[in-house]
Design an enzyme around this catalytic site. Structure first.
Site, mmCIF file in Angstrom:
data_model
loop_
_atom_site.group_PDB
_atom_site.id
_atom_site.type_symbol
_atom_site.label_atom_id
_atom_site.label_comp_id
_atom_site.label_asym_id
_atom_site.label_seq_id
_atom_site.Cartn_x
_atom_site.Cartn_y
_atom_site.Cartn_z
ATOM 1 N N TRP A 109 -15.634 -29.597 -14.426
ATOM 2 C CA TRP A 109 -15.480 -30.638 -13.547
ATOM 3 C C TRP A 109 -14.776 -30.050 -12.252
ATOM 4 O O TRP A 109 -15.303 -30.906 -11.282
ATOM 5 C CB TRP A 109 -14.559 -31.488 -14.264
ATOM 6 C CG TRP A 109 -14.987 -32.154 -15.598
ATOM 7 C CD1 TRP A 109 -14.578 -31.705 -16.752
ATOM 8 C CD2 TRP A 109 -16.085 -33.060 -15.664
ATOM 9 N NE1 TRP A 109 -15.413 -32.610 -17.463
ATOM 10 C CE2 TRP A 109 -16.194 -33.307 -16.877
ATOM 11 C CE3 TRP A 109 -16.684 -33.607 -14.753
ATOM 12 C CZ2 TRP A 109 -17.304 -34.260 -17.528
ATOM 13 C CZ3 TRP A 109 -17.782 -34.416 -15.093
ATOM 14 C CH2 TRP A 109 -18.051 -34.555 -16.396
ATOM 15 N N ASP A 155 -7.788 -34.383 -9.916
ATOM 16 C CA ASP A 155 -8.398 -35.350 -10.706
ATOM 17 C C ASP A 155 -7.513 -35.192 -12.174
ATOM 18 O O ASP A 155 -7.411 -33.995 -12.815
ATOM 19 C CB ASP A 155 -9.769 -34.397 -11.131
ATOM 20 C CG ASP A 155 -10.347 -35.093 -12.133
ATOM 21 O OD1 ASP A 155 -10.058 -35.862 -13.081
ATOM 22 O OD2 ASP A 155 -11.775 -34.728 -12.387
ATOM 23 N N LYS A 175 -10.439 -41.912 -21.340
ATOM 24 C CA LYS A 175 -9.655 -41.058 -22.238
ATOM 25 C C LYS A 175 -8.370 -41.547 -22.562
ATOM 26 O O LYS A 175 -8.115 -41.701 -23.880
ATOM 27 C CB LYS A 175 -9.679 -39.735 -21.375
ATOM 28 C CG LYS A 175 -10.893 -39.360 -21.056
ATOM 29 C CD LYS A 175 -11.014 -38.041 -20.122
ATOM 30 C CE LYS A 175 -12.408 -37.506 -19.679
ATOM 31 N NZ LYS A 175 -13.409 -37.345 -20.529
#
Length: 359
Positions: free
Chosen positions: A102, A171, A195
């Protein structure tokens, strides 16, 4: 009705109590004779839903008053582009720390939209440990430093908050609300909802207000943080039902005792699973102890030919979505806030039984 234990990395398990409340309110929200998903986003009723959700998130994370909380769309992936668009309007380069897939995707988007500098990378150790503070080498024209707190796929989590002079962008998609953080250390925090927050469709952006005037002129309104801040995150019709469900999750988390309380539970869950892996000669986890993720635990079997049997038998036992990401293989168990401790206990017992039978 049977509820299994869903270890998916996202869209992830939601608290049963939240789903039950949403079910009860599905057709008739607060006696109004319609569902939240049918309600105008401009109505007083939905504005109250939205404001309550923001207020509860601010309370849970102790967000300072000089930060805006935005409920945007497009997921965390869209924010990979929003970050350089919103922070490079006055020049400089985006700086990026590479700790996994990511991080790399964010860096790629940063390079696509302007110059980007990599301050350090975990590539040399196979993405099993994070570079230390001393390894960070920012460019002289750094406009921000971006990093991913927890790499969902690789299971690597930062064990420190980088100390830099430039605004820090993080993030937190797979770690937000799982442990306490000091929001004041960051210029921007963003997180996809699917999530630890709610269903897919929402991305939370927490941005310090002095950074809202840094956008590049060509930044589209729908990607512009200030435009969203100025319009209460309702520049267009938002993902109203996802926003509502996220608000229910925030209320549920407060009922559990808040982030401090859930962090203790999360650490206990993760410890149980890591101990089961470490005490076994059959399973292994490649991540350095200091960087083991609290929420995403990858592991491999000593004999990969048993992977199919492990997945088939675990699913039959009500333990779902344990297959690891295709880029790393093996298994992965995601232990987000809504995963009950009983689910981890069941997984550990299954792993031990599987090892006895096949090891």
């Amino acid at each position: 009705m049977t509820r299994h234990f869903n270890f998916c990395s996202g869209p992830a398990t939601l608290p049963t109590a939240v789903l039950e409340r949403a079910r009860d309110e599905m057709l008739d929200f607060e006696g109004r004779g319609l569902s939240v998903m049918e309600m105008s986003h401009r109505s007083e009723a939905f504005i109250a839903v939205a404001e309550r959700a923001e207020a509860n998130l601010r309370e849970l994370m102790q967000v300072p008053d000089n930060y805006s909380v935005l409920f945007m769309q497009g997921g965390a992936t869209q924010q990979f582009g929003c970050v350089p668009l919103n922070l490079l309007g006055k020049g400089g380069r985006g700086n990026y720390l590479d700790t996994g897939i990511w991080s790399q995707k964010a860096l790629k988007e940063g390079r696509h939209l302007g110059e980007a500098h990599m301050v350090a990378s975990s590539e040399g150790n196979g993405y099993t440990a994070a570079p230390g503070q001393e390894a960070l080498s920012l460019s002289e024209d750094a406009a921000y430093l971006h990093y991913c707190d927890n790499e969902t796929i690789g299971g690597l989590q930062m064990d420190y908050v980088p100390q830099v002079e430039t605004p820090l962008v993080c993030d937190m998609s797979s770690s937000i609300l799982s442990r306490t953080v000091d929001v004041s250390k960051f210029g921007v925090i963003y997180a996809g909802a699917q999530k630890n927050i709610g269903p897919a469709g929402i991305v939370i952006v927490i941005v310090r207000n002095d950074l809202l005037d840094q956008a590049r002129r060509e930044t589209p309104s729908m990607l512009n943080w200030k435009a969203f801040a100025d319009n209460g995150s309702m520049l267009n019709t938002p993902a109203t039902y996802a926003w509502y469900l996220s608000g229910l999750v925030f209320e549920w988390l407060k009922e559990q005792g808040g982030v401090d309380a859930i962090e203790k539970i999360n650490r206990r869950k993760a410890q149980k699973l890591y101990e089961a892996i470490d005490n076994s000669g059959f399973y292994s986890n490649p991540i350095a102890a200091a960087n083991r993720s609290l929420t995403n635990v990858p592991f491999v079997l000593g004999d990969e030919t048993l992977n199919k049997a492990f997945l088939a038998e675990s699913e039959a036992a009500g333990l779902l979505t344990l297959k690891g990401h295709r880029s790393v293989g093996g298994m992965r168990a995601s232990l987000y806030n809504a995963m009950p401790e009983e689910g981890v206990d069941r997984l550990v017992a299954f792993m031990q039984d599987f090892e006895r039978r096949y090891g």
